[in-house]
Design a protein around this motif. Structure first.
Motif, PDB file in Angstrom:
ATOM      1  N   THR A  21       0.837  -1.200   0.000  1.00 55.57           N
ATOM      2  CA  THR A  21       0.000   0.000   0.000  1.00 55.57           C
ATOM      3  C   THR A  21       0.872   1.252   0.000  1.00 55.57           C
ATOM      4  N   THR A  22       1.894   1.261   0.857  1.00 54.38           N
ATOM      5  CA  THR A  22       2.795   2.416   0.891  1.00 54.38           C
ATOM      6  C   THR A  22       3.460   2.586  -0.475  1.00 54.38           C
ATOM      7  N   TYR A  24       2.317   1.758  -3.379  1.00 55.67           N
ATOM      8  CA  TYR A  24       1.359   2.254  -4.386  1.00 55.67           C
ATOM      9  C   TYR A  24       1.072   3.747  -4.184  1.00 55.67           C
ATOM     10  N   ILE A  25       1.025   4.197  -2.921  1.00 60.33           N
ATOM     11  CA  ILE A  25       0.801   5.629  -2.683  1.00 60.33           C
ATOM     12  C   ILE A  25       1.969   6.420  -3.266  1.00 60.33           C
ATOM     13  N   GLY A  28       1.680   6.665  -6.954  1.00 61.52           N
ATOM     14  CA  GLY A  28       0.693   7.664  -7.386  1.00 61.52           C
ATOM     15  C   GLY A  28       1.281   9.072  -7.385  1.00 61.52           C
ATOM     16  N   ILE A  29       1.948   9.445  -6.281  1.00 57.79           N
ATOM     17  CA  ILE A  29       2.525  10.794  -6.196  1.00 57.79           C
ATOM     18  C   ILE A  29       3.624  10.946  -7.247  1.00 57.79           C
ATOM     19  N   SER A 103       8.516   3.690   7.260  1.00 59.68           N
ATOM     20  CA  SER A 103       7.410   4.611   6.988  1.00 59.68           C
ATOM     21  C   SER A 103       7.683   5.987   7.574  1.00 59.68           C
ATOM     22  N   LEU A 489      -3.579   1.769 -10.433  1.00 62.03           N
ATOM     23  CA  LEU A 489      -3.974   2.034  -9.048  1.00 62.03           C
ATOM     24  C   LEU A 489      -5.474   1.811  -8.861  1.00 62.03           C
TER      25      LEU A 489
END
Ligand code: HAS
Ligand code: CU
Length: 561
Positions: A21-22, A24-25, A28-29, A103, A489
């Motif tokens: 998940t991290t 994929y975020i 996206g950015i 993280s 995504l």
């Protein structure tokens, strides 16, 4: 009990999902920033000032090649160790600790970068909060200390992740004396050995020099020294991105092709060669740096050419495995077997196209590595062309394709929109062909990299096209990549919420045609390879480093009051 990973190891599946998940975020950015840059550089749409371009460029690099790739790596490796050793970690608290550290590190570094968008950034730890230093962050560019502190926490997190996997393996070894290391775990351990050896370079550069300098504790440093330490780490880090993709090509791609891995021993040799040769080559990023003599550069060029071997072996083994799979599916002929491959499966097609692009990226890597021809391409748009075929496609597209196979096993949900996923991977391929074609050609005619204002608007006609044509290709390619990333995504997000479905995916990995028993046991004796790797590093680096320090001093030349 079901065969699904999530049912067998629910706790581990949770960590892998968190890491993905991290990743994929960050994807996206990073993809959004990439789109902004492609439009800005080509002067098609300028949403920010050209000074902010470097904030975006730093974010694009850091979020994609540090956060996206490495969070995906730790997720994938956690899955690989658990699945292939058939046991969970010794202590899940350590597992969550490394995920937490990574993280927090990402968050700190990310905040420092994004502060660059503010008109009036706050002052933190004695300087303005910003980090417009690009993903290569060596001196003389200087960021706020928060950026470097974030990076340090992130790297320490990855070290603990490695310790976690080694610990799991030691526990397994006690329970299974005399057994060969299962191939996926072997790949994880060798990658991490390479990572420990090489990330020391960046740790020393940051902790001993760059961070104290950014905190104002020392007022000068030796830029050649920090650059050399950076590139000591900066080449191996590209294999830290690549090796998880190689793992998917060796472990998953043969199965998706309908067959089995051609040779387990060859795969082990490839990963050992990366341990030995990834680090003593970093100076090939410094062919144009003054302060390192030609002779040392020549040694490094020779090492780099040897380093092609593991990738050429990979091309052979992976394609042979694909051919075996195709023939199992009824494929015939010299090349006609290619048609028997499962081209409708997005996981397969994504990885195969990624491999194809990697072959071209590899050839441009050979061009980069030539000491004389490097003078032509260095710091030109050719280099981002190379970067986008390699980490931007061979790695990124393989990770996306691999996600289509893994996410159903990690969530228990069926993949949403298989057809759309196929469109997505093909769109990425088409986008990258346009964009990198423009970058390579632009680089050859001298267009520089890393500038918001590439002053090439004059009417310069070249045989195959014009500057406007190259720009259009770059922008179109960049947009296709952005759309493809958004599609990816969306598909993953919908799959994550597709609860009331049955995943139709078989997560078992068939044994290799030639198994580990066909290779000598010394391959698994990791201590031998660590020792040889260290000797090669001393040969490549001892003299250049001694030379740099004796001339420029540890903290820069003493230029007096
Ligand atoms: Fe590189 C610069 C040399 C590989 C990434 N590289 C960079 C930079 C990045 C990067 C990010 O010597 C820029 C850094 C910066 O910002 O300044 N690179 C090489 C060489 C290789 C190489 C010799 N690079 C990579 C990989 C990367 C990466 C991998 C990321 C993941 N690179 C350089 C040099 C520079 C450089 C110089 C400095 C340039 C400068 O002047 O600044 C080799 O490892 C490449 C070996 C690969 C092959 C290809 C084998 C083919 C295979 C395909 C199999 C096919 C399949 C599919 C599976 C020889 C394995 C079949 C499909 C069917 C349908 C059948
Ligand atoms: Cu390199």
């Amino acid at each position: 009990m079901s065969d699904l990973f999530v049912d067998r190891y629910p706790d581990q599946a949770r960590v892998v999902r968190a890491a993905f998940t991290t990743a994929y975020i960050a994807l996206g950015i990073g993809a959004l920033f990439g789109a902004l840059q492609a439009l800005h550089r080509t002067d098609i749409l300028r949403l920010v000032e050209s000074t902010t371009y470097y904030t975006i460029l730093t974010g694009h690099g850091v979020f994609l090649v540090i956060s996206f790739t490495i969070f995906f790596l730790v997720g994938l490796y956690q899955w690989a160790v658990t699945d292939s050793l058939n046991r969970g970690p010794v202590d899940m608290r350590l597992t969550w600790t490394w995920y937490g550290l990574m993280s927090i590190g990402t968050l700190l570094a990310g905040i420092a970068i994004l502060a660059g968008f503010l008109d009036d950034p706050p002052s933190v730890l004695g300087s303005e909060l910003s980090a417009d230093v690009l993903f290569t962050f060596y001196a003389p560019l200087q960021a706020n200390p928060i950026f470097y502190i974030g990076l340090v926490l992130f790297v320490v997190g990855t070290w603990l992740a490695g310790a976690d996997w080694f610990r799991t393996w030691w526990a397994w070894k006690k329970e299974n004396p005399g057994e060969r290391i299962p191939l996926p775990t072997f790949m994880v351990l060798t990658t991490m050995i390479m990572w420990y050896i090489s990330s020391i370079g960046v740790a020393v550069a940051i902790l001993a020099f760059i961070l104290p300098w950014s905190l104002g504790l020392i007022d000068s440093l030796n830029p050649t020294l920090t650059r050399t330490l950076f590139w000591y780490f900066g080449h191996p880090v590209v294999y830290f991105w690549l090796l998880p993709a190689y793992m998917l090509w060796y472990i998953v791609l043969p199965k998706l092709s309908g067959g089995r891995l051609f040779s387990d021993p060859l795969a082990r040799v490839v990963f050992i060669l990366f341990v030995l040769l990834s680090t003593p080559v970093g100076i090939h990023h410094q062919y144009l740096d003054p302060g390192i003599s030609e002779g040392f550069k020549y040694i490094v060029m020779t090492n780099t050419m040897f380093l092609l071997l593991p990738s050429l072996l990979t091309a052979f083994t992976v394609v042979a495995s694909m051919e075996h799979g195709a023939r199992q599916r009824g494929g015939e002929g010299t090349f006609n077997w290619l048609r028997a491959l499962p081209w409708r499966d997005p996981a397969f097609t994504g990885m195969a196209l990624a491999g194809l692009v990697f072959a071209f990226g590899g050839f441009t890597g050979i061009v980069n590595a030539g000491m004389n021809i490097n003078y032509l391409v260095h710091n030109s748009l050719w280099v981002p062309g190379h970067i986008h075929t390699q980490v931007g496609t061979a790695v990124a597209l393989t990770f996306m394709a691999g996600s289509y196979w893994l996410i159903p096993q990690l969530t228990g949900n069926r993949l949403v929109g298989r057809q759309l996923a196929l469109v997505q991977v093909v769109l990425w391929f088409v986008g990258i062909v346009f964009m990198t074609n423009s970058m390579y050609r632009g680089g050859l005619i001298g267009i520089p990299r890393r500038t918001a204002e590439p002053q090439y608007s004059f009417d310069y006609e070249i045989a195959v096209g014009s500057i406007p044509e190259l720009r259009a290709q770059l922008a179109i390619g960049g947009m296709l990549l952005f759309i493809s990333a958004l599609l990816f995504l969306t598909i993953i997000l919908l799959t994550a919420f597709n609860n009331d479905s049955i995943p139709v995916v078989d997560g078992t990995i068939p044994p290799a045609l030639s198994g580990p028993e066909d290779s000598p046991r010394i391959l698994d004796d990791l201590r031998v390879w660590i020792a040889i790797a260290l000797v090669l590093i001393v040969i490549a680096y001892a003299f250049p480093l001694a030379n740099i320090v004796s001339r420029g001093g540890l903290f820069g030349p003493d230029i007096g009051p």
